[in-house]
Motif scaffolding. Structure first.
Motif, mmCIF file in Angstrom:
data_model
loop_
_atom_site.group_PDB
_atom_site.id
_atom_site.type_symbol
_atom_site.label_atom_id
_atom_site.label_comp_id
_atom_site.label_asym_id
_atom_site.label_seq_id
_atom_site.Cartn_x
_atom_site.Cartn_y
_atom_site.Cartn_z
ATOM 1 N N GLN A 1 0.815 -1.213 0.000
ATOM 2 C CA GLN A 1 0.000 0.000 0.000
ATOM 3 C C GLN A 1 0.854 1.271 0.000
ATOM 4 O O GLN A 1 0.355 2.364 -0.270
ATOM 5 N N GLY A 2 2.139 1.143 0.309
ATOM 6 C CA GLY A 2 3.012 2.311 0.313
ATOM 7 C C GLY A 2 3.446 2.765 -1.068
ATOM 8 O O GLY A 2 4.051 3.832 -1.208
ATOM 9 N N ASN A 3 3.142 1.987 -2.100
ATOM 10 C CA ASN A 3 3.529 2.326 -3.469
ATOM 11 C C ASN A 3 2.683 3.502 -3.967
ATOM 12 O O ASN A 3 1.464 3.412 -4.057
ATOM 13 N N ARG A 4 3.314 4.614 -4.329
ATOM 14 C CA ARG A 4 2.568 5.820 -4.712
ATOM 15 C C ARG A 4 1.895 5.681 -6.070
ATOM 16 O O ARG A 4 0.854 6.293 -6.311
ATOM 17 N N GLU A 5 2.478 4.888 -6.964
ATOM 18 C CA GLU A 5 1.866 4.728 -8.287
ATOM 19 C C GLU A 5 0.837 3.606 -8.301
ATOM 20 O O GLU A 5 -0.230 3.738 -8.895
ATOM 21 N N HIS A 6 1.154 2.501 -7.646
ATOM 22 C CA HIS A 6 0.244 1.351 -7.605
ATOM 23 C C HIS A 6 0.089 0.868 -6.166
ATOM 24 O O HIS A 6 0.685 -0.140 -5.777
ATOM 25 N N PRO A 7 -0.672 1.583 -5.334
ATOM 26 C CA PRO A 7 -0.870 1.119 -3.956
ATOM 27 C C PRO A 7 -1.687 -0.176 -3.952
ATOM 28 O O PRO A 7 -2.891 -0.173 -4.178
ATOM 29 N N HIS A 8 -1.015 -1.281 -3.743
ATOM 30 C CA HIS A 8 -1.679 -2.574 -3.891
ATOM 31 C C HIS A 8 -0.849 -3.634 -3.179
ATOM 32 O O HIS A 8 0.348 -3.761 -3.415
ATOM 33 N N THR A 9 -1.482 -4.418 -2.325
ATOM 34 C CA THR A 9 -0.801 -5.522 -1.659
ATOM 35 C C THR A 9 -0.816 -6.742 -2.568
ATOM 36 O O THR A 9 -1.874 -7.141 -3.064
ATOM 37 N N GLY A 10 0.358 -7.312 -2.806
ATOM 38 C CA GLY A 10 0.471 -8.448 -3.716
ATOM 39 C C GLY A 10 -0.390 -9.624 -3.282
ATOM 40 O O GLY A 10 -0.347 -10.041 -2.120
ATOM 41 N N LEU A 11 -1.164 -10.156 -4.217
ATOM 42 C CA LEU A 11 -2.031 -11.295 -3.934
ATOM 43 C C LEU A 11 -1.241 -12.601 -4.025
ATOM 44 O O LEU A 11 -0.198 -12.662 -4.678
ATOM 45 N N PRO A 12 -1.741 -13.668 -3.393
ATOM 46 C CA PRO A 12 -1.034 -14.961 -3.464
ATOM 47 C C PRO A 12 -0.750 -15.415 -4.893
ATOM 48 O O PRO A 12 0.304 -15.991 -5.161
ATOM 49 N N ARG A 13 -1.673 -15.135 -5.825
ATOM 50 C CA ARG A 13 -1.447 -15.587 -7.209
ATOM 51 C C ARG A 13 -0.235 -14.900 -7.826
ATOM 52 O O ARG A 13 0.439 -15.483 -8.687
ATOM 53 N N TYR A 14 0.055 -13.677 -7.423
ATOM 54 C CA TYR A 14 1.238 -12.980 -7.925
ATOM 55 C C TYR A 14 2.501 -13.755 -7.555
ATOM 56 O O TYR A 14 3.354 -14.054 -8.412
ATOM 57 N N TYR A 15 2.610 -14.108 -6.288
ATOM 58 C CA TYR A 15 3.794 -14.822 -5.816
ATOM 59 C C TYR A 15 3.823 -16.255 -6.351
ATOM 60 O O TYR A 15 4.905 -16.798 -6.637
ATOM 61 N N ALA A 16 2.667 -16.874 -6.506
ATOM 62 C CA ALA A 16 2.611 -18.243 -7.032
ATOM 63 C C ALA A 16 3.115 -18.296 -8.472
ATOM 64 O O ALA A 16 3.927 -19.161 -8.828
ATOM 65 N N PHE A 17 2.658 -17.358 -9.298
ATOM 66 C CA PHE A 17 3.097 -17.366 -10.697
ATOM 67 C C PHE A 17 4.569 -16.983 -10.838
ATOM 68 O O PHE A 17 5.252 -17.460 -11.748
ATOM 69 N N LEU A 18 5.067 -16.133 -9.946
ATOM 70 C CA LEU A 18 6.506 -15.848 -9.955
ATOM 71 C C LEU A 18 7.309 -17.122 -9.694
ATOM 72 O O LEU A 18 8.315 -17.396 -10.365
ATOM 73 N N LEU A 19 6.864 -17.910 -8.722
ATOM 74 C CA LEU A 19 7.558 -19.160 -8.408
ATOM 75 C C LEU A 19 7.489 -20.138 -9.575
ATOM 76 O O LEU A 19 8.489 -20.788 -9.915
ATOM 77 N N ILE A 20 6.312 -20.268 -10.173
ATOM 78 C CA ILE A 20 6.185 -21.170 -11.323
ATOM 79 C C ILE A 20 7.134 -20.747 -12.434
ATOM 80 O O ILE A 20 7.772 -21.578 -13.088
ATOM 81 N N PHE A 21 7.253 -19.434 -12.628
ATOM 82 C CA PHE A 21 8.134 -18.932 -13.677
ATOM 83 C C PHE A 21 9.590 -19.284 -13.376
ATOM 84 O O PHE A 21 10.342 -19.680 -14.274
ATOM 85 N N ILE A 22 9.991 -19.152 -12.122
ATOM 86 C CA ILE A 22 11.366 -19.505 -11.740
ATOM 87 C C ILE A 22 11.628 -20.977 -12.050
ATOM 88 O O ILE A 22 12.653 -21.336 -12.649
ATOM 89 N N GLY A 23 10.696 -21.845 -11.649
ATOM 90 C CA GLY A 23 10.855 -23.281 -11.892
ATOM 91 C C GLY A 23 10.871 -23.621 -13.367
ATOM 92 O O GLY A 23 11.671 -24.452 -13.820
ATOM 93 N N ALA A 24 9.994 -22.975 -14.139
ATOM 94 C CA ALA A 24 9.927 -23.241 -15.578
ATOM 95 C C ALA A 24 11.204 -22.791 -16.277
ATOM 96 O O ALA A 24 11.698 -23.465 -17.191
ATOM 97 N N MET A 25 11.752 -21.657 -15.865
ATOM 98 C CA MET A 25 12.993 -21.180 -16.468
ATOM 99 C C MET A 25 14.141 -22.141 -16.178
ATOM 100 O O MET A 25 14.942 -22.466 -17.067
ATOM 101 N N ALA A 26 14.235 -22.606 -14.940
ATOM 102 C CA ALA A 26 15.289 -23.567 -14.593
ATOM 103 C C ALA A 26 15.113 -24.852 -15.398
ATOM 104 O O ALA A 26 16.096 -25.426 -15.906
ATOM 105 N N GLY A 27 13.862 -25.300 -15.541
ATOM 106 C CA GLY A 27 13.590 -26.514 -16.301
ATOM 107 C C GLY A 27 13.984 -26.378 -17.762
ATOM 108 O O GLY A 27 14.578 -27.286 -18.357
ATOM 109 N N LEU A 28 13.665 -25.245 -18.360
ATOM 110 C CA LEU A 28 13.993 -25.031 -19.764
ATOM 111 C C LEU A 28 15.510 -24.997 -19.975
ATOM 112 O O LEU A 28 16.036 -25.611 -20.905
#
Length: 481
Positions: free
Chosen positions: A104-131
């Motif tokens: 919420q402290g972000n002046r341009e996009h005051p928004h608390t990251g949702l679980p799906r944001y962090y979940a997809f980041l993790l999936i991306f990390i795993g997919a990149m390592a796999g590739l």
């Protein structure tokens, strides 16, 4: 632990973490993400260290086979481990940065990251390592498609009409590009009875040409090269940590990596592939430079700059087709170094948004007086990206130009291309230096004057990337020896 265990842990830990991230309470999700991104990073560094301490230069593990046909496997060598460390560790740094940015402290996009944001980041990390670690074209294709699906979700994260259109464009363009990889996989299997990337060397010249053209088409789509570049500038509607990770460190590196891996395993590669790659690179390089000249939004400028920098990597790899090992090593080093320098640039842009509520360059005047760290970060990233010594970009561009001009002795048609690339390199340095002087130096603007302090997580990540923009070239050069 064995190399196989460490490689599997690097790939699978983020996927396990992604599942847990969406199951735990929302307030806990971001910490679960940090934990599993940390496990993957430790495993990736352990993988590299174990390989270095062993007596084998390249190790192959078969994971899933049907009869004698290997569907999925792992290749652990110096190139795959170097790039794996980059994409996984940068994934951890981006998740750490997100702790402060997605709040919420972000002046341009005051928004608390949702679980799906962090979940997809993790999936991306795993997919990149796999590739990166995959030993088969089928494995590359599988993870190629996962990264496409994740990019769709993360680019469209804010759910605005503009971001959803950008996400769909990225998904469609990269999915069209995957047709090239489908064709390559089919041709390799029908001609060799296997999906192994190493089988490329045994193909006849005409089939090998078709396979490499398919891989190059897929690579152009993922790495935003003409004529499949149009998705990347619009993808800047994503949260800035996503832009830093997907569009600087990982997703856009998929294309150049699969092309590099094919060149490594392909044996004698038809020169037409080098010619097509070089011509495509120089056209994209000039286009990207012309397009970022009118940009005042820092992220869009960086998007077009990324298109140009990826063109340099394609140029280096394409030059290696003509027999230059220096060009190939320069291309791999470029992938590694650019990931850190461009991530720094994007995360500095995100810090401007968080702290000052804007990333428009004309409104950022006087940053050096209000936030010396961001001014230094901007300066270091600019010098690194444009190839000024002693920053890492210089040690990527120098071998490229050295190899290119050396090849002009036997391929005279390369001379005007290398001269054009050199002119672009100098001109891009001048243009980014112009914006540095116009936006960072001077009396603070209203937006800069009202800047708020950065959270500790964002500050630490920016400091780490400033250091890596100086040191990553040393790591890459020593690692590839």
């Amino acid at each position: 632990m064995t190399l196989e265990t460490l490689a599997l842990l690097t790939i699978l830990a983020p996927f396990v973490g992604a599942i847990l991230t969406v199951l735990v309470p929302s307030d806990t999700a971001k910490w679960v993400c940090q934990f599993f991104a940390g496990i993957a990073s430790v495993a990736a560094i352990g993988l590299a260290a174990t390989l270095l301490g062993g007596d084998q230069a390249s190790i192959h593990y078969s994971l899933i086979s049907i009869g004698d046909v290997e569907l999925f496997g792992l290749t652990v060598d110096k190139v795959s481990t170097l790039i794996t460390v980059a994409v996984v560790v940068l994934g951890l740094l981006v998740t750490m940065y997100s702790l402060g940015y997605m709040s919420q402290g972000n002046r341009e996009h005051p928004h608390t990251g949702l679980p799906r944001y962090y979940a997809f980041l993790l999936i991306f990390i795993g997919a990149m390592a796999g590739l990166v670690l995959s030993s088969t074209v089928l494995g590359q294709l599988f993870f190629f498609e996962i990264t496409g699906a994740c990019s769709w979700s993360l680019i469209g994260y804010y759910q605005s009409s503009k971001s959803l259109k950008a996400a769909l464009k990225a998904l469609l363009v990269t999915h069209v590009g995957s047709i090239g990889l489908f064709i390559a996989a089919a041709l390799v299997f029908t001609n060799t009875g296997t999906f192994a990337v190493s089988a490329l060397a045994s193909l006849d010249e005409s089939t090998k040409t078709l396979v490499f053209l398919g891989i190059l088409f897929a690579a152009w789509a993922k790495s935003a090269q003409l004529p499949l570049h149009m998705w990347l500038p619009d993808a800047m509607n994503a949260p800035t940590p996503v832009s830093a990770y997907l569009h600087a460190a990982s997703m856009v590196k998929v294309g150049v990596y699969i092309f590099a891996r094919a060149i490594m395993e392909g044996g004698d590669i038809p020169e037409i592939i080098g010619i097509v790659g070089v011509v495509g690179s120089i056209i994209t390089l000039i286009y990207g430079f012309v397009m970022y000249l009118p940009q005042t939004d820092m992220k869009r400028l960086l998007a077009y700059s990324t298109i140009t920098q990826l063109a340099y990597i394609f140029l280096a790899l394409s030059l290696s087709v003509f027999g230059s090992q220096l060009a190939f090593e320069g291309g791999i080093t470029y992938i590694f170094n650019h990931a850190f320098a461009k991530s720094l640039f994007f995360l500095v842009a995100g810090a401007f948004s968080y702290s000052m509520g804007t990333r428009l360059l004309p409104q950022l005047k006087g940053v050096v007086k209000k936030s010396p760290l961001l001014a230094v970060g901007f300066c270091v990233a600019a010098l690194a990206i444009t190839g000024v010594p002693p920053f890492n970009g210089f040690f990527s561009k120098f071998p490229l130009f050295a190899a290119g001009f050396e090849l002009t002795a036997t391929h005279t048609w390369l001379m005007p291309i290398m001269i054009l690339a050199l002119i672009e390199s100098v001109a891009s340095f001048g243009w980014i230096l112009y914006w540095f002087g116009k936006s960072v130096i001077g009396e603070p603007s209203e937006q800069v004057e009202s800047a708020k302090p950065l959270p500790a997580s964002m500050t630490v990540v920016i400091l780490v990337l400033i250091v890596m923009s100086l040191c990553s070239s040393v790591i890459a050069a020593n690692w590839l020896v």
